[in-house]
Write an enzyme that holds these catalytic residues in place. Structure first.
Site, PDB file in Angstrom:
ATOM      1  N   GLU A 126     -11.630  -9.824  -7.934  1.00  0.00           N
ATOM      2  CA  GLU A 126     -10.285  -9.819  -7.590  1.00  0.00           C
ATOM      3  C   GLU A 126      -9.788 -11.194  -6.924  1.00  0.00           C
ATOM      4  O   GLU A 126      -8.544 -11.497  -6.755  1.00  0.00           O
ATOM      5  CB  GLU A 126      -9.715  -8.532  -6.902  1.00  0.00           C
ATOM      6  N   ARG A 186     -10.356   4.291  -1.967  1.00  0.00           N
ATOM      7  CA  ARG A 186      -9.789   3.355  -1.150  1.00  0.00           C
ATOM      8  C   ARG A 186     -10.179   3.729   0.300  1.00  0.00           C
ATOM      9  O   ARG A 186      -9.440   4.428   0.941  1.00  0.00           O
ATOM     10  CB  ARG A 186      -8.191   2.953  -1.162  1.00  0.00           C
ATOM     11  N   HIS A 189       0.961  -1.247  -0.080  1.00  0.00           N
ATOM     12  CA  HIS A 189      -0.015  -0.052  -0.134  1.00  0.00           C
ATOM     13  C   HIS A 189       0.717   0.985  -0.093  1.00  0.00           C
ATOM     14  O   HIS A 189       0.447   2.479  -0.598  1.00  0.00           O
ATOM     15  CB  HIS A 189      -0.959   0.007   1.178  1.00  0.00           C
ATOM     16  N   ARG A 195     -15.172   2.471  -2.029  1.00  0.00           N
ATOM     17  CA  ARG A 195     -15.198   1.112  -1.615  1.00  0.00           C
ATOM     18  C   ARG A 195     -15.279   0.675  -0.144  1.00  0.00           C
ATOM     19  O   ARG A 195     -14.667   1.886   0.385  1.00  0.00           O
ATOM     20  CB  ARG A 195     -13.783   0.520  -2.128  1.00  0.00           C
ATOM     21  N   CYS A 227      -9.446  -1.242 -11.910  1.00  0.00           N
ATOM     22  CA  CYS A 227      -8.839  -0.144 -11.076  1.00  0.00           C
ATOM     23  C   CYS A 227      -7.728  -0.564 -10.555  1.00  0.00           C
ATOM     24  O   CYS A 227      -7.138  -0.032  -9.557  1.00  0.00           O
ATOM     25  CB  CYS A 227      -9.858   0.216 -10.177  1.00  0.00           C
TER      26      CYS A 227
HETATM   27  C1  PEP Z   1      -6.720  -4.309  -6.458  1.00  0.00           C
HETATM   28  O1  PEP Z   1      -6.456  -5.568  -5.882  1.00  0.00           O
HETATM   29  O2  PEP Z   1      -6.250  -4.773  -7.818  1.00  0.00           O
HETATM   30  C2  PEP Z   1      -7.030  -3.361  -6.125  1.00  0.00           C
HETATM   31  C3  PEP Z   1      -7.298  -2.230  -6.975  1.00  0.00           C
HETATM   32  O3  PEP Z   1      -7.119  -3.266  -4.723  1.00  0.00           O
HETATM   33  P1  PEP Z   1      -6.202  -2.902  -3.638  1.00  0.00           P
HETATM   34  O4  PEP Z   1      -4.899  -2.828  -4.241  1.00  0.00           O
HETATM   35  O5  PEP Z   1      -6.543  -1.980  -2.905  1.00  0.00           O
HETATM   36  O6  PEP Z   1      -6.246  -4.396  -3.122  1.00  0.00           O
HETATM   37 MG    MG Z   2      -7.537  -5.571  -4.082  1.00  0.00          MG
END
Ligand code: PEP
Ligand code: MG
Length: 758
Positions: free
Chosen positions: A606, A472, A365, A508, A677
């Site tokens: 995902e 997010r 992150h 989200r 995304c």
């Molecule tokens: C992903 O998993 O591609 C996504 C956009 O969510 P995150 O990166 O926040 O897990």
């Molecule tokens: Mg994700």
């Protein structure tokens, strides 16, 4: 002869305690002569640029030949091992046709010879050799043990090898002040390293004396106060949301922290002249020892608790001061093992010019936030011993995924030139802001932005985002000190919705778990990415979810551009339950005289099960967004945060292309709007294929929008489709990337992948 496991463990432990690279390597060769009862052990490491095996440490050969003797691959027995990557076990080395005598080593006629290659992650690091006087081969048992040792040491030795600290000529002789990592956010920056909490533990503390006992005592007391505050705050603010075992742990820790035994012991050591960290280390060791030998595992575990408390106290004792008390520089390259979002928040965004992590990967992150803020970042950097570089000048090249320490003036000048060329290029793209992202043959692609920080609302608008494809919501939670209240959330959500209105904003719901940990709600799991994540966590903590939904729905009441997005969906019933909760929340709000409309609700794809069940899930949702980061991770079974497998993590793996084709076709068949995304949407090569696949909405970090818009405006959708057909023929991502790289060059879009150092 070999008590394998214990010998190995003690060897590894001793090395980890060595003061520096040279001492560690010396330990290795000495220990191995003892273990194998031989007069000679030598360690050769491969030099980074010259592809030679350089003698890096020896016990038994002339000490001054270290760093001076080297062999080309395939030269001599050592070179042969380096070339063939096979061990050699010989009874009489000098009679072997590859044997070469090197006078500098003053090598006596040693007959017995065994050498094994050191290989880490498929890469040759060096060769480890033992030699004896007798004229017989080493036993099979010895050979097997030597191979085991080599495989155990290869990782540590790779870090040493890459650092270059082992070369007597100094690092610059072999260009190893370049440290490779994983590209996490593009861009180039030169600045001063600000090394954060080096993940120090009590074990790393060395003995130091102090003559100012009062000052040391005050250091200890302040650390205790800070930790007490941290624990009390954590326990009380979490209230009912805290599982009982966790809240008990808070209580136990507080009790231990306040126990007179700990303080008395520390005071005693300080009065005897120790510094506070050393006193803490010694006191923790003594107190933990009382418990370590207990039969009862519960009591034994208390020893672990004491060490844990000691480590946490230590970090408070050594932690960097927040801004104002600390660093005022405006050119910081933040560096650490892993840098949390909370760490970033301590600095003014203007101060941070780059981020370097020795752990993590592109999709940690931290990497995602760096992208959002337009700060170059490199993760999973190997061979960089940060504690030697705090405060020094360094360069970060986010395009190539490397950082350069102790750069020469010429190098700094060259990178400053590249940095300004890159900035100029980005400035030129600003003219595209109000133009549509439309291919040469008229296909329109909607470019939305990924966000989570209020700080990147402005870049989003400035770069022409047509809305938010992924908000997010866990990011504001991660910056908080406890779960934010409904009103606190409402305020933040309203600002984001307002900033983009009337453009759509997909918010989200909380997606914590995996690598997204809240500082005030620790979730400990063996396999966090397969555990309590995303929608699983929020459905189990309904009150958290309802609070968040109420805040989002209320914030949207007068604005009307909210779309809800559900993370980590893996089961049909998760969607059903979520929908019920939304309905109940809407009713509840209506009964409070706060009538709010039901927003469109979408799901993230995902997790592979969601892909397979998509035809059953689509009737339940209004739109779909592909989370390519997690989809890649789960589809390929490659941890998105593990530098060891970072090379295997590629969104362009053929399996991903097949998966994306399926998602597109299910969504087209049911008429469900689809977007993507994940970070893939910011990768120019990947975007060529996404357009070819038929994706017409992409959501990406604000700073990448102009480049991707330029790309889309430079291509034909029909050629993107052809390119996709060709890419689908390949069985590995390297070939696919080669194809796409050639296409980017052909189109004159090479600038998108960053300027080339001269
Ligand atoms: C992903 O998993 O591609 C996504 C956009 O969510 P995150 O990166 O926040 O897990
Ligand atoms: Mg994700």
């Amino acid at each position: 002869m070999f008590q394998s496991l214990s010998t190995l463990t003690s060897l590894v432990q001793e090395i980890s305690r060595a003061e520096n690279a040279i001492a560690a390597m010396h330990q290795i060769v000495i220990k191995l002569t003892e273990i194998f009862e031989v007069p000679v052990c030598s360690l050769y490491l491969k030099s980074a640029s010259q592809q030679r095996l350089v003698l890096a440490a020896t016990e038994g050969l002339a000490p001054d030949s270290v760093g001076r003797v080297s062999l080309a691959l395939n030269e001599g027995l050592v070179g042969k091992i380096g070339r063939t990557l096979h061990p050699l076990n010989l009874a009489d080395a000098p009679t072997h046709d590859k044997f070469v005598y090197i006078p500098e080593t003053h090598e006596a006629p040693y007959h017995q010879f065994m050498g094994v290659p050191l290989i880490h992650l498929r890469e040759l690091i060096g060769v480890l050799v033992i030699q004896g006087t007798v004229q017989e081969k080493f036993s099979r048992e010895a050979e097997a043990f030597m191979v085991t040792i080599a495989s155990q040491l290869a990782g540590t030795l790779q870090s040493i090898q890459r650092s270059g600290d082992w070369l007597p000529q100094g690092p610059t002789a072999f260009e190893h002040n370049r440290h490779a990592g994983v590209r996490a956010a593009p861009g180039i920056a030169c600045g001063h390293l600000e090394v954060l909490h080096l993940n120090l533990s009590l074990q790393d503390i060395t003995e130091e004396r102090s003559t100012d006992a009062e000052a040391e005592l005050a250091r200890f007391d302040t650390a205790v106060e800070r930790l007490e505050e941290e624990l009390t705050l954590g326990a009380s603010r979490l209230g009912d949301n805290l599982p009982s075992d966790v809240s008990n742990l808070f209580a136990v820790y507080l009790m231990m922290l306040q126990s007179p035994e700990l303080r008395d012991a520390v005071v005693r050591h300080i009065r005897l002249g120790s510094t506070a960290p050393w006193a803490l280390r010694e006191s923790s060791r003594e107190l933990a020892a009382h418990f370590d030998n207990a039969e009862d595992p519960y009591i034994r575990a208390r020893g672990e608790d004491i060490r844990n408390i000691g480590n946490r106290l230590l970090r408070h004792m050594l932690s960097k001061k927040p801004l104002g008390n600390g660093n005022e520089r405006r050119d910081l390259l933040l560096a650490g093992d892993l840098i949390s979002i909370a760490d970033l928040s301590v600095y003014h965004p203007e101060q941070i010019k780059g981020i370097i992590c020795t752990g993590g990967s592109a999709l940690s992150h931290t990497g995602i936030v760096a992208n959002a803020l337009g700060i170059p970042a490199v993760m999973g950097v190997t061979g960089l011993d940060l504690k030697n570089h705090d405060g020094q000048l360094a360069i970060i090249d986010g395009y190539r995924g490397e950082c350069i320490t102790t750069p020469s003036d010429a190098m700094i000048n060259e990178y400053r030139r590249l940095q300004s060329a890159d900035e100029q290029f980005i400035d030129q793209l600003a003219s595209l802001r109000d133009l549509p992202a439309e291919t040469l043959d008229g296909v329109r692609v909607q470019l939305l932005t990924n966000t989570g920080l209020l700080a990147d609302v402005t870049p989003g608008r400035k770069n022409g985002a047509e809305g938010v494809g992924l908000y997010r919501s866990e990011i504001p939670f991660m910056l908080h000190e406890s779960f934010p209240t409904e009103d606190e959330q409402y305020e933040v959500y309203r600002q984001v919705l307002d900033a983009y209105a009337p453009l759509p904003v997909s918010m989200r719901t909380l997606d914590i778990g995996g690598d997204k940990q809240l500082p005030y709600f620790e979730i400990r799991e063996e396999n966090p990415f397969l555990g309590w994540r995303g929608i699983r966590f929020t459905l189990d903590n309904t009150s958290l979810l309802v609070t968040q939904l109420r805040a989002m729905l209320r914030a949207n009441a007068e604005i009307g551009n909210l779309r809800l997005l559900i993370p980590m969906v893996s089961r049909v019933d998760e969607l059903q339950t979520f929908m019920h909760i939304v309905e109940d929340t809407l009713e509840e709000l209506a009964s409070e005289d706060c009538p709010v409309a039901r927003p469109p609700i979408g799901m993230m794809v995902e997790v592979p099960s969601a892909l397979l069940l998509l035809p059953r899930m689509l009737p339940l949702v209004d739109f779909v967004s592909i989370g390519s980061n997690d989809l890649t991770q789960y589809l390929l079974a490659v941890d998105r945060n593990n530098p060891k497998v970072a090379a295997l993590f590629d969104n362009l793996n053929p399996a991903m292309l097949v998966a994306l084709e399926q998602i597109v076709s299910h969504c087209e068949a049911s008429g469900t709007p689809l977007s993507l995304c994940g970070e893939m949407a910011a990768d120019p090569a990947a975007v060529l294929l996404l357009v070819g696949l038929g994706l017409r909405t992409l959501s990406l970090s604000a700073h990448s929008i102009p480049k991707i818009k330029w790309l889309i405006r430079s291509i034909e959708s029909s050629s993107a489709r052809n390119l996709l057909q060709r890419a689908l023929q390949f069985n590995n991502e390297a070939e696919i990337r080669e194809l796409l790289g050639a296409e980017l060059r052909r189109l004159g879009l090479k600038n998108l992948t960053g300027p080339e150092p001269g």
